[in-house]
Design an enzyme around this catalytic site. Structure first.
Site, PDB file in Angstrom:
ATOM      1  N   ASN A 174       0.938  -1.869  -0.038  1.00 13.74           N
ATOM      2  CA  ASN A 174       0.022  -0.127   0.041  1.00 13.74           C
ATOM      3  C   ASN A 174       1.049   1.279   0.087  1.00 13.74           C
ATOM      4  O   ASN A 174       0.178   2.676  -0.977  1.00 13.74           O
ATOM      5  CB  ASN A 174      -0.904   0.425   1.167  1.00 13.74           C
ATOM      6  N   HIS A 180      -8.718  -1.584   5.527  1.00  9.53           N
ATOM      7  CA  HIS A 180      -8.617  -2.331   5.880  1.00  9.53           C
ATOM      8  C   HIS A 180      -8.978  -3.203   5.703  1.00  9.53           C
ATOM      9  O   HIS A 180     -10.131  -2.984   4.569  1.00  9.53           O
ATOM     10  CB  HIS A 180      -9.615  -2.014   7.477  1.00  9.53           C
ATOM     11  N   GLY A 185     -11.216   3.101  18.298  1.00  5.01           N
ATOM     12  CA  GLY A 185     -11.196   1.461  18.511  1.00  5.01           C
ATOM     13  C   GLY A 185     -10.287   1.027  17.077  1.00  5.01           C
ATOM     14  O   GLY A 185      -9.657   1.444  17.118  1.00  5.01           O
TER      15      GLY A 185
HETATM   16  C1  GRF Z   1      -3.290  -4.545   3.612  1.00  5.74           C
HETATM   17  O1  GRF Z   1      -4.108  -5.791   3.356  1.00  5.74           O
HETATM   18  C2  GRF Z   1      -3.672  -4.044   5.070  1.00  5.74           C
HETATM   19  O2  GRF Z   1      -5.443  -3.243   4.550  1.00  5.74           O
HETATM   20  C3  GRF Z   1      -3.875  -4.850   6.337  1.00  5.74           C
HETATM   21  O3  GRF Z   1      -2.564  -5.471   6.189  1.00  5.74           O
HETATM   22  C4  GRF Z   1      -2.096  -5.092   4.554  1.00  5.74           C
HETATM   23  C5  GRF Z   1      -1.015  -4.917   4.443  1.00  5.74           C
HETATM   24  O4  GRF Z   1      -0.618  -5.013   3.359  1.00  5.74           O
HETATM   25  N1  GRF Z   1      -4.180  -3.725   7.282  1.00  5.74           N
HETATM   26  P1  GRF Z   1       1.160  -3.842   2.651  1.00  5.74           P
HETATM   27  O5  GRF Z   1       2.292  -3.787   3.682  1.00  5.74           O
HETATM   28  O6  GRF Z   1       0.389  -2.910   2.082  1.00  5.74           O
HETATM   29  O7  GRF Z   1       1.505  -4.633   1.565  1.00  5.74           O
END
Ligand code: GRF
Length: 204
Positions: free
Chosen positions: A16, A112, A146
């Site tokens: 990400n 998420h 939360g």
């Molecule tokens: C993603 O699915 C995010 O939503 C979750 O952990 C994963 C992280 O993936 N919280 P990356 O490290 O960005 O590849």
């Protein structure tokens, strides 16, 4: 428009983060500029991705701090020193406390891998499969104290296939995360989001 300084916090591989960096390089992140990457996990893939783009990357291992608040105070100090205006949790596997959140009101967002409020917390994709849901997806939301409970900014849905495994479903969701998160960061940096209680509207 003046640049909006963004920090990305990540615990894992950082795909990400990569999507954000790629969007920025392509001019698709509006005025948002990723100026700091921070991980709580030494050796996290996100750190190498940051370094490859020349973005300052720091490790702050949470195990070296006596409490969540002490950790978040240290993170807050680093982000303030960098004059950060917007904080993106991109696979940051920690609960963030008001110690950090109150320093960035409505300026901390998370991605998420579920259609919240379904399946908060860890292993959302496995929770989704175990429940037998037919739709899965991802959510970008403001962070509150939360676990995955803050106001929703954007969501994208994907189908659950009969032969899905946790890995195959996660990959389908992740592709949507990579689209949704940069778009949300761009909107936020452009001042296009209005929050009224829990409802977040996009204004142009
Ligand atoms: C993603 O699915 C995010 O939503 C979750 O952990 C994963 C992280 O993936 N919280 P990356 O490290 O960005 O590849």
């Amino acid at each position: 428009m003046s640049p909006v300084r963004v920090a990305v916090l990540a615990s894992g591989g950082g795909s990400n983060l990569q999507a954000l960096l790629d969007a920025e390089a392509a001019g698709a992140l509006g005025p948002a500029r990723v100026v700091r990457v921070l991980s709580n996990v030494p050796g996290a893939g996100a750190l190498a991705r940051a370094e490859a783009r020349g973005v300052p990357a720091a490790v702050m291992d949470h195990r070296g701090y006596p409490s969540r608040e002490a950790y978040d105070a240290a993170v807050r100090g680093l982000l303030r020193a960098d004059a950060v205006e917007l904080v993106v949790l991109a696979g940051f596997l920690r609960i963030v406390t008001p110690t950090l959140l109150d320093a960035f009101p409505d300026r901390v967002v998370n991605v998420h891998p579920s259609l919240l409020p379904a399946f908060p917390g860890l292993h959302a994709q496995a929770q989704c499969l175990a429940y037998g849901a037919k739709l899965a997806g991802c959510t970008v939301h403001f962070v509150d104290a939360g676990t995955d409970t803050g106001p929703i900014i954007a969501q994208a849905a994907v189908a659950v296939h009969d032969d899905d495994t946790e890995a195959s479903l996660s990959a389908r969701i992740l592709a949507e995360e990579h689209r949704l998160l940069p778009a949300a960061v761009r909107d936020l940096a452009l001042g296009r989001l209005r929050r009224d209680g829990r409802r977040v509207r996009r204004v142009v």
